[in-house]
Design a protein around this motif. Structure first.
Motif, PDB file in Angstrom:
ATOM      1  N   TYR A  64      22.963  20.947 -13.217  1.00  0.00           N
ATOM      2  CA  TYR A  64      24.452  20.890 -13.161  1.00  0.00           C
ATOM      3  C   TYR A  64      25.064  19.791 -12.777  1.00  0.00           C
ATOM      4  N   ARG A  65      26.390  19.736 -12.913  1.00  0.00           N
ATOM      5  CA  ARG A  65      27.003  18.226 -12.881  1.00  0.00           C
ATOM      6  C   ARG A  65      28.431  18.725 -12.067  1.00  0.00           C
ATOM      7  N   HIS A  66      28.704  17.983 -11.059  1.00  0.00           N
ATOM      8  CA  HIS A  66      29.707  17.986 -10.371  1.00  0.00           C
ATOM      9  C   HIS A  66      30.007  19.286  -9.175  1.00  0.00           C
ATOM     10  N   THR A  67      29.459  20.144  -9.942  1.00  0.00           N
ATOM     11  CA  THR A  67      29.263  21.546  -9.075  1.00  0.00           C
ATOM     12  C   THR A  67      27.958  22.255  -9.248  1.00  0.00           C
ATOM     13  N   SER A  68      27.837  23.034  -8.199  1.00  0.00           N
ATOM     14  CA  SER A  68      26.329  23.707  -8.537  1.00  0.00           C
ATOM     15  C   SER A  68      26.246  24.936  -9.472  1.00  0.00           C
ATOM     16  N   HIS A  69      27.405  25.217 -10.153  1.00  0.00           N
ATOM     17  CA  HIS A  69      27.452  26.400 -11.180  1.00  0.00           C
ATOM     18  C   HIS A  69      28.081  26.039 -12.237  1.00  0.00           C
ATOM     19  N   ALA A  70      28.701  24.719 -12.430  1.00  0.00           N
ATOM     20  CA  ALA A  70      29.065  24.670 -13.881  1.00  0.00           C
ATOM     21  C   ALA A  70      28.086  23.871 -14.863  1.00  0.00           C
ATOM     22  N   ALA A  71      27.622  24.499 -16.079  1.00  0.00           N
ATOM     23  CA  ALA A  71      26.856  23.784 -16.799  1.00  0.00           C
ATOM     24  C   ALA A  71      27.288  22.345 -17.289  1.00  0.00           C
ATOM     25  N   SER A  72      26.269  21.429 -17.243  1.00  0.00           N
ATOM     26  CA  SER A  72      26.283  20.228 -17.816  1.00  0.00           C
ATOM     27  C   SER A  72      26.854  20.024 -19.168  1.00  0.00           C
ATOM     28  N   THR A  73      28.033  19.181 -19.168  1.00  0.00           N
ATOM     29  CA  THR A  73      28.682  18.733 -20.422  1.00  0.00           C
ATOM     30  C   THR A  73      27.847  18.239 -21.524  1.00  0.00           C
ATOM     31  N   TYR A  98      24.945  15.530  -8.963  1.00  0.00           N
ATOM     32  CA  TYR A  98      24.332  16.284  -9.832  1.00  0.00           C
ATOM     33  C   TYR A  98      23.267  17.171  -9.007  1.00  0.00           C
ATOM     34  N   TRP A  99      23.195  18.430  -9.519  1.00  0.00           N
ATOM     35  CA  TRP A  99      22.658  19.760  -8.871  1.00  0.00           C
ATOM     36  C   TRP A  99      21.351  20.105  -9.755  1.00  0.00           C
ATOM     37  N   CYS A 100      20.527  20.312  -9.097  1.00  0.00           N
ATOM     38  CA  CYS A 100      19.188  21.062  -9.442  1.00  0.00           C
ATOM     39  C   CYS A 100      18.977  22.367  -8.919  1.00  0.00           C
ATOM     40  N   LYS A 101      18.692  23.237  -9.849  1.00  0.00           N
ATOM     41  CA  LYS A 101      18.572  24.714  -9.383  1.00  0.00           C
ATOM     42  C   LYS A 101      17.047  25.030  -9.975  1.00  0.00           C
ATOM     43  N   ALA A 102      16.322  25.568  -8.763  1.00  0.00           N
ATOM     44  CA  ALA A 102      15.064  25.912  -9.228  1.00  0.00           C
ATOM     45  C   ALA A 102      14.943  27.418  -8.857  1.00  0.00           C
ATOM     46  N   GLU A 103      14.121  28.174 -10.102  1.00  0.00           N
ATOM     47  CA  GLU A 103      14.194  29.475  -9.966  1.00  0.00           C
ATOM     48  C   GLU A 103      12.749  29.902 -10.166  1.00  0.00           C
ATOM     49  N   GLN A 104      12.177  31.034  -9.442  1.00  0.00           N
ATOM     50  CA  GLN A 104      11.003  31.484  -9.700  1.00  0.00           C
ATOM     51  C   GLN A 104      11.089  32.907  -9.707  1.00  0.00           C
ATOM     52  N   GLN A 105      10.870  33.592 -11.195  1.00  0.00           N
ATOM     53  CA  GLN A 105      11.136  34.905 -11.388  1.00  0.00           C
ATOM     54  C   GLN A 105      10.286  35.918 -10.528  1.00  0.00           C
ATOM     55  N   GLU A 106       8.946  35.514 -10.485  1.00  0.00           N
ATOM     56  CA  GLU A 106       7.974  36.419  -9.784  1.00  0.00           C
ATOM     57  C   GLU A 106       8.279  36.644  -8.222  1.00  0.00           C
ATOM     58  N   LYS A 112      18.530  25.199  -4.514  1.00  0.00           N
ATOM     59  CA  LYS A 112      19.096  24.204  -5.274  1.00  0.00           C
ATOM     60  C   LYS A 112      19.553  22.996  -4.323  1.00  0.00           C
ATOM     61  N   ALA A 113      19.483  21.881  -4.938  1.00  0.00           N
ATOM     62  CA  ALA A 113      19.735  20.509  -4.253  1.00  0.00           C
ATOM     63  C   ALA A 113      20.607  19.563  -4.967  1.00  0.00           C
ATOM     64  N   GLN A 114      21.061  18.808  -4.107  1.00  0.00           N
ATOM     65  CA  GLN A 114      22.173  17.831  -4.719  1.00  0.00           C
ATOM     66  C   GLN A 114      21.896  16.351  -4.515  1.00  0.00           C
ATOM     67  N   VAL A 115      22.216  15.696  -5.468  1.00  0.00           N
ATOM     68  CA  VAL A 115      22.202  14.145  -5.288  1.00  0.00           C
ATOM     69  C   VAL A 115      23.297  13.569  -5.922  1.00  0.00           C
ATOM     70  N   VAL A 116      23.735  12.605  -5.527  1.00  0.00           N
ATOM     71  CA  VAL A 116      25.137  11.864  -5.636  1.00  0.00           C
ATOM     72  C   VAL A 116      24.817  10.430  -6.313  1.00  0.00           C
ATOM     73  N   LEU A 117      25.092  10.190  -7.325  1.00  0.00           N
ATOM     74  CA  LEU A 117      25.152   8.773  -8.290  1.00  0.00           C
ATOM     75  C   LEU A 117      26.147   7.874  -7.803  1.00  0.00           C
ATOM     76  N   ARG A 118      25.992   6.959  -7.477  1.00  0.00           N
ATOM     77  CA  ARG A 118      26.925   5.680  -7.277  1.00  0.00           C
ATOM     78  C   ARG A 118      26.895   4.729  -8.143  1.00  0.00           C
ATOM     79  N   VAL A 119      27.840   4.376  -8.754  1.00  0.00           N
ATOM     80  CA  VAL A 119      27.794   3.384 -10.100  1.00  0.00           C
ATOM     81  C   VAL A 119      28.400   2.046  -9.770  1.00  0.00           C
TER      82      VAL A 119
END
Length: 391
Positions: A64-73, A98-106, A112-119
């Motif tokens: 996800y981008r910008h928020t932890s629940h909005a799909a990346s454009t 940028y957010w990474c969400k890890a899921e394990q169904q079993e 989830k975790a976040q990282v911030v990119l500085r340009v």
């Protein structure tokens, strides 16, 4: 009953402890490559998401981008490959969270975790890629040359399959033993493209790092060679559509999925070329090529266009010089106007209206006062009579 109940309670306790252990250990870690506090405009970047624990569960990753629940454009420059997120030709708009969400169904675990990119828009030392392209056929040769530096460089590679940094070649340390002086040399590495050649390349030295570029080894029948580094406005750019085995004299080019024409300009190395003269911002985009019958098609390749930094620097310097020259003139004008506003009417000479009316003493009109009202002949006769009475 007691002998059965105790193991049951122990089993429940063990399950609870195991669940807490899983929750504590199942924290994703997001890493950014190449490393550093900032990424640079125009370079390529990889983001990787992995679990902190060594659990053998199968994890599913969502980005996800910008928020932890909005799909990346959707974006031609942004690509998702499971646990990795890559950005080609970074722009200022790519900065943010940028957010990474890890899921394990079993085990029904989600984290989830976040990282911030500085340009940064500052230009880093630039590596040189030959040929200047992001895509290359398997078996072809290419080389990477690091910038010139008195302290030497190491070439780093990050494989997209195994996100671990590899030092491509260990060079003699600088300064060498014995106190000798290191010459200013440019390190150059040559490769034959294999499955292990794909990945992110950059140079690292004592003072920092160069820009990074992503190289992809192509196993297909066609590829499109676009410049790996951003081109500047007004440049002439040549795109090469290359067949692996066949020598076709035509190819159809596409930009952002739109057909821009079929070309038959045949280059010496067996590629059909598309020349773009006077590059504009609107020429930036995702390009690909295909055979005229559309049976063969190349992967998409991004063409990045950036303003000419040299022109902007010259414009800024010229503007500063002109401004410095105008400052004294502006100060003088302001000072002159302020003096005019402060000065009273006594600063100026008196006009006719300002002089008081005082009657002049009456005197007998002299000949010289009359002479200006008479003609030349009349004036001469009058003077003769005064000088010679009786004439």
């Amino acid at each position: 009953m007691k002998t059965i109940l105790v193991p049951s309670l122990l089993g429940v306790a063990a399950f609870i402890l195991h669940a807490f252990a899983l929750e504590d250990l199942s924290v994703p870690i997001v890493s950014v490559w190449p490393p550093g506090p900032e990424i640079f405009v125009g370079e390529s970047v990889f983001l990787y998401c992995r679990m902190a624990s060594n659990l053998s569960f199968a994890w599913t990753y969502l980005w996800y981008r910008h928020t932890s629940h909005a799909a990346s454009t959707p974006n031609h420059r942004h690509s998702l490959y499971g646990d990795s997120y890559s950005i080609t030709a970074v722009t200022k708009e790519d900065a943010g969270s940028y957010w990474c969400k890890a899921e394990q169904q079993e085990s029904n675990l989600t984290s989830k975790a976040q990282v911030v990119l500085r340009v940064s828009e500052e230009a880093p030392p630039s590596l040189t890629l030959t040929p200047n392209t992001r895509q290359i056929f398997k078996g072809d040769n290419f080389s990477v040359q690091c910038p010139t530096s008195p302290k030497g460089w190491e070439l780093k590679q990050l494989s997209p399959v195994h996100p671990n940094i590899t030092t491509v070649d260990q060079r003699t340390p600088c300064p060498p033993p014995g106190g000798a002086v290191c010459p200013e040399t440019s390190s150059n590495w040559s490769f034959e493209a294999t499955s292990e050649s794909s990945g992110l390349f950059w140079c690292e030295g004592v003072g920092g790092r160069s820009n990074s570029v992503n190289i992809t080894v192509n196993y297909g029948n066609m590829l499109l060679r676009t410049p790996a580094l951003p081109v500047h406005l007004g440049d002439e750019v040549v795109l090469f559509c290359q067949y692996r085995t066949e020598r076709q004299k035509q190819a159809t080019f596409f930009r952002d999925g739109m057909d821009i024409g079929t070309f038959n300009f045949f280059s010496s190395d067996g590629a059909v070329t598309l020349t773009i003269g006077g590059v504009k911002i609107t020429d930036e985009g995702s390009y690909k090529c295909s055979s005229p019958d559309r049976k063969m098609e190349s992967p998409e390749s991004w063409l990045s266009v950036s303003p000419d930094r040299g022109s902007w620097k010259w414009f800024a310097v010229s503007s500063t010089i002109v401004l410095l020259c105008l400052i004294p003139l502006i100060v003088w004008i302001i000072h002159s106007r302020s003096q005019q506003m402060v000065c009273s009417r006594s600063c100026w000479p008196l006009t006719k209206g300002d002089v008081p009316s005082v009657p002049l003493p009456e005197t007998k009109q002299d000949v010289t006062e009359v002479q200006w009202d008479l003609s030349w002949m009349e004036m001469t006769s009058l003077m003769d009579k005064q000088m010679y009475p009786g004439t």
